[in-house]
Design a protein around this motif. Structure first.
Motif, PDB file in Angstrom:
ATOM      1  N   ASP A 285      19.787  62.761 -12.907  1.00  0.00           N
ATOM      2  CA  ASP A 285      19.254  62.614 -14.265  1.00  0.00           C
ATOM      3  C   ASP A 285      17.845  63.182 -14.327  1.00  0.00           C
TER       4      ASP A 285
ATOM      5  N   TYR B   4      14.524  62.967 -16.455  1.00  0.00           N
ATOM      6  CA  TYR B   4      13.913  62.076 -17.446  1.00  0.00           C
ATOM      7  C   TYR B   4      12.772  62.757 -18.190  1.00  0.00           C
TER       8      TYR B   4
ATOM      9  N   LYS C 276      13.781  66.031 -25.048  1.00  0.00           N
ATOM     10  CA  LYS C 276      15.181  66.119 -24.617  1.00  0.00           C
ATOM     11  C   LYS C 276      15.832  67.359 -25.249  1.00  0.00           C
TER      12      LYS C 276
ATOM     13  N   HIS D  49      22.083  65.454 -16.258  1.00  0.00           N
ATOM     14  CA  HIS D  49      21.983  64.845 -17.596  1.00  0.00           C
ATOM     15  C   HIS D  49      20.516  64.632 -17.935  1.00  0.00           C
TER      16      HIS D  49
ATOM     17  N   ARG E 265      17.784  62.345 -19.835  1.00  0.00           N
ATOM     18  CA  ARG E 265      17.635  60.974 -20.361  1.00  0.00           C
ATOM     19  C   ARG E 265      16.211  60.801 -20.893  1.00  0.00           C
TER      20      ARG E 265
ATOM     21  N   ALA F 138      13.123  58.257 -21.234  1.00  0.00           N
ATOM     22  CA  ALA F 138      12.510  56.995 -20.776  1.00  0.00           C
ATOM     23  C   ALA F 138      11.126  56.962 -21.410  1.00  0.00           C
TER      24      ALA F 138
END
Length: 295
Positions: free
Chosen positions: A232, A234, A241, A276, A278, A280
């Protein structure tokens, strides 16, 4: 009579982008530290081991000392200072093609308090073909502090890299071997893979993004012909994103392709990489999220 065997720890310090990680990789002869033209690329202390007939140099790659704006920044600076207090030799890296500045003076002042032998390493000499200009820079560097030695090098062309390691080895303590002959780094594969993914993600991103990027390798699954890596990336905001994914996923695909090639080179085997993105929120300021991301 057999030559004295010397082994110990060394690190390169300097302001961001002084060429520390590139020099570490050139000395070890393999990529163990990620490089980028973005400040604060290095976040983990990564050790690379140089094996010599007369000893070992364990090179510790550290983040650049900087003015912290977040909890992450403060932790990275603490990491740097802890490393400085534990090594035998410190090379202060100052680029040949930039004037000696406030940052260099500040760091050399900090180093004066330490017990380690401090060398000045004038990096990126390939960018200064004019010998007179290089001589002037070496003179300016010599006036910064009372260095044990000053060595000009180019990690890119390899010029004087061997001489630098000879000088570093000379100042190492007498010691038995610290690492077995076949060890180039003591960093776990998972961390190295995460760093290579982050390096690929840093390529071509806008200025506000680099600090917001972190990578966590969630799972690695061994199969007969391929290693499956699930990771992932972040970021801190939904808008970041969108930047990372790109139009119809084009940017994420590019990052994956680049990272997979580097990981395959590192491990010498086929990789399936599942990435992916993500969000945060404000992870750089949140102690709980920093812990989860390995800081």
């Amino acid at each position: 009579m057999r030559a004295t065997y010397r082994a110990g720890f060394a690190c390169f310090v300097g302001r961001p982008n002084a060429g520390k990680s590139t020099l570490t990789n050139a000395i070890i002869g393999q990529k163990i530290a990620i490089t980028s033209n973005k400040p604060q690329t290095t976040r983990h202390v990564i050790r690379g081991v140089l094996h010599r007939p007369d000893g070992q140099i364990v090179l510790v790659d550290t983040p650049g000392l900087h003015r912290p704006r977040t909890l992450l920044g403060e932790r990275l600076n603490d990491l740097v200072r802890t490393t400085w207090s534990e090594v035998d030799v410190i090379g202060l890296c100052i680029p040949a093609n930039e004037p000696v500045g406030r940052g260099d003076r500040f760091i050399s002042g900090e180093l004066a308090e330490l017990k380690a032998t401090v060398l000045a390493v004038v990096t990126k000499t390939d960018l200064v073909p004019d010998k007179k200009q290089l001589a002037e820079q070496l003179l300016a560097v010599s006036q910064l502090a009372d260095f044990a030695e000053i060595v000009p090098v180019s990690a890119v062309s390899g010029s004087q890299v061997g001489m630098l390691t000879d000088v570093m080895a000379k100042y190492m303590p007498e010691s038995p071997q610290l690492y077995p002959d076949d060890i180039l780094t003591d960093e776990p594969e998972r961390v190295l893979i995460g760093e290579l993914i982050r390096e690929s993600a840093l390529e071509g991103v806008r200025d506000e993004l680099p600090h917001s990027l972190a990578v966590l390798v969630e799972e690695m699954v061994e199969e007969e012909s391929v290693l499956r890596v699930y990771a992932d990336v972040y970021v801190e905001r939904p808008s970041q994103k969108a930047i990372m994914i790109g139009h119809k996923g084009s940017r994420l695909k590019e990052v994956g392709t680049r990272a997979r090639a580097e990981i395959e080179k590192l491990l010498g085997r086929r990789i399936y990489l599942d990435l992916h993105i993500r969000v945060a929120k404000e992870w750089q300021r949140d102690p709980k999220q920093l812990r989860r991301l390995g800081f």
